[in-house]
Design a protein around this motif. Structure first.
Motif, PDB file in Angstrom:
ATOM      1  N   GLU A 163      -4.903   0.747   6.333  1.00 19.44           N
ATOM      2  CA  GLU A 163      -5.773   1.283   5.287  1.00 19.44           C
ATOM      3  C   GLU A 163      -6.235   2.696   5.639  1.00 19.44           C
ATOM      4  O   GLU A 163      -6.723   2.951   6.743  1.00 19.44           O
ATOM      5  CB  GLU A 163      -6.986   0.375   5.095  1.00 19.44           C
ATOM      6  CG  GLU A 163      -7.884   0.802   3.949  1.00 19.44           C
ATOM      7  CD  GLU A 163      -9.013  -0.179   3.699  1.00 19.44           C
ATOM      8  OE1 GLU A 163      -9.884   0.133   2.866  1.00 19.44           O
ATOM      9  OE2 GLU A 163      -9.023  -1.249   4.338  1.00 19.44           O
ATOM     10  N   GLN A 202      -4.540   2.532  -4.345  1.00 24.71           N
ATOM     11  CA  GLN A 202      -5.133   1.547  -5.249  1.00 24.71           C
ATOM     12  C   GLN A 202      -4.529   1.710  -6.640  1.00 24.71           C
ATOM     13  O   GLN A 202      -4.574   2.801  -7.209  1.00 24.71           O
ATOM     14  CB  GLN A 202      -6.656   1.730  -5.323  1.00 24.71           C
ATOM     15  CG  GLN A 202      -7.360   1.647  -3.983  1.00 24.71           C
ATOM     16  CD  GLN A 202      -7.229   0.284  -3.349  1.00 24.71           C
ATOM     17  OE1 GLN A 202      -7.363  -0.743  -4.016  1.00 24.71           O
ATOM     18  NE2 GLN A 202      -6.960   0.255  -2.051  1.00 24.71           N
ATOM     19  N   ASP A 240      -4.382   7.158  -3.398  1.00 22.73           N
ATOM     20  CA  ASP A 240      -5.404   6.402  -2.675  1.00 22.73           C
ATOM     21  C   ASP A 240      -4.959   4.979  -2.338  1.00 22.73           C
ATOM     22  O   ASP A 240      -5.720   4.215  -1.737  1.00 22.73           O
ATOM     23  CB  ASP A 240      -6.708   6.364  -3.470  1.00 22.73           C
ATOM     24  CG  ASP A 240      -6.555   5.715  -4.846  1.00 22.73           C
ATOM     25  OD1 ASP A 240      -5.466   5.168  -5.136  1.00 22.73           O
ATOM     26  OD2 ASP A 240      -7.521   5.759  -5.627  1.00 22.73           O
ATOM     27  N   GLY A 254      -5.161   1.549  -9.946  1.00 23.99           N
ATOM     28  CA  GLY A 254      -6.245   1.460 -10.906  1.00 23.99           C
ATOM     29  C   GLY A 254      -5.867   2.049 -12.254  1.00 23.99           C
ATOM     30  O   GLY A 254      -4.708   2.410 -12.496  1.00 23.99           O
ATOM     31  N   ASP A 303       0.830  -1.206   0.000  1.00 23.03           N
ATOM     32  CA  ASP A 303       0.000   0.000   0.000  1.00 23.03           C
ATOM     33  C   ASP A 303       0.865   1.256   0.000  1.00 23.03           C
ATOM     34  O   ASP A 303       0.613   2.200  -0.755  1.00 23.03           O
ATOM     35  CB  ASP A 303      -0.925   0.009   1.215  1.00 23.03           C
ATOM     36  CG  ASP A 303      -1.935   1.142   1.158  1.00 23.03           C
ATOM     37  OD1 ASP A 303      -2.975   0.975   0.509  1.00 23.03           O
ATOM     38  OD2 ASP A 303      -1.669   2.209   1.748  1.00 23.03           O
TER      39      ASP A 303
END
Length: 206
Positions: free
Chosen positions: A198, A114, A112, A116, A97
């Motif tokens: 997270e 992520q 974020d 993507g 992360d």
């Protein structure tokens, strides 16, 4: 930008992720070949196997964990050569992360954690050289911040030696004279940075 880069990247990682360590100040805990006991137990559980002492982890297990826990989740398959190694090494030492967030900051994507389509687009469009410089600068700043935590200053020299060896490996200028052999600094190994919870800020340490 392909899976065939993984073996070369693994060789770099294993140069810095040596044998078994169990230092109470190392937030990774019991670790062997860069794999913590917690990560090993979790991986074995996912494949239907009971817990096993990480001190006796097999080479095939190490390969599978590095691939499944770090290389693929961190998006390394989707990155250009050199950036894939920087991302992989960061994921191994600092958590997937945090590695994705560092990457997003370096390429100017929304941060974020992520990986993507927007992050992929930003990575494809970035200036590779400038991104590598920025990426490693962010990582250096985090190491220096983390070294201020209780019991962690003894790991800073090793962290920086590893980072500078990465800089040499990916061809950043001014580091050609850095020796290829690992120098762990003031300790006989490189400490692992705790995974980022997270939603936590990039610089969080706990």
């Amino acid at each position: 930008m392909a899976r065939e880069n993984l073996p070369d990247s693994m060789r770099f990682i294993m140069k810095w992720e040596g044998g078994f360590v169990d230092d109470p100040d190392d937030r990774g805990g019991r670790t062997n070949k860069g794999i913590t006991q917690e990560v090993y137990n979790s991986w074995r559980s996912r494949i239907g196997q009971p817990p096993h002492d990480v001190k006796h982890i097999g080479d095939e297990e190490v390969q599978a964990i590095y691939d499944g826990n770090y290389w693929t989740p961190a998006g390394c398959d989707l990155l250009r050569r050199k950036l894939d190694l920087a991302q992989f090494d960061t994921a191994v030492n600092m958590g997937t992360d945090r590695a994705i967030r560092i990457l997003q900051e370096a390429v100017g994507a929304r941060i974020d954690g992520q990986f993507g389509p927007a992050t992929k687009t930003a990575c494809d469009a970035c200036d590779l050289g400038m991104t590598l410089v920025h990426y490693t600068q962010v990582r250096e700043g985090l190491y220096k911040r983390f070294a201020q935590a209780p019991g962690q200053s003894k790991f800073l020299r090793g962290w920086m030696n590893r980072l500078n060896d990465l800089r040499r490996e990916i061809g950043l200028p001014g580091l050609e004279s850095i020796p290829e052999g690992p120098d762990f600094g003031d300790m006989p190994y490189i400490a692992r940075v705790p995974d980022l919870p997270e939603g936590a800020p990039l610089e969080r340490w706990d």
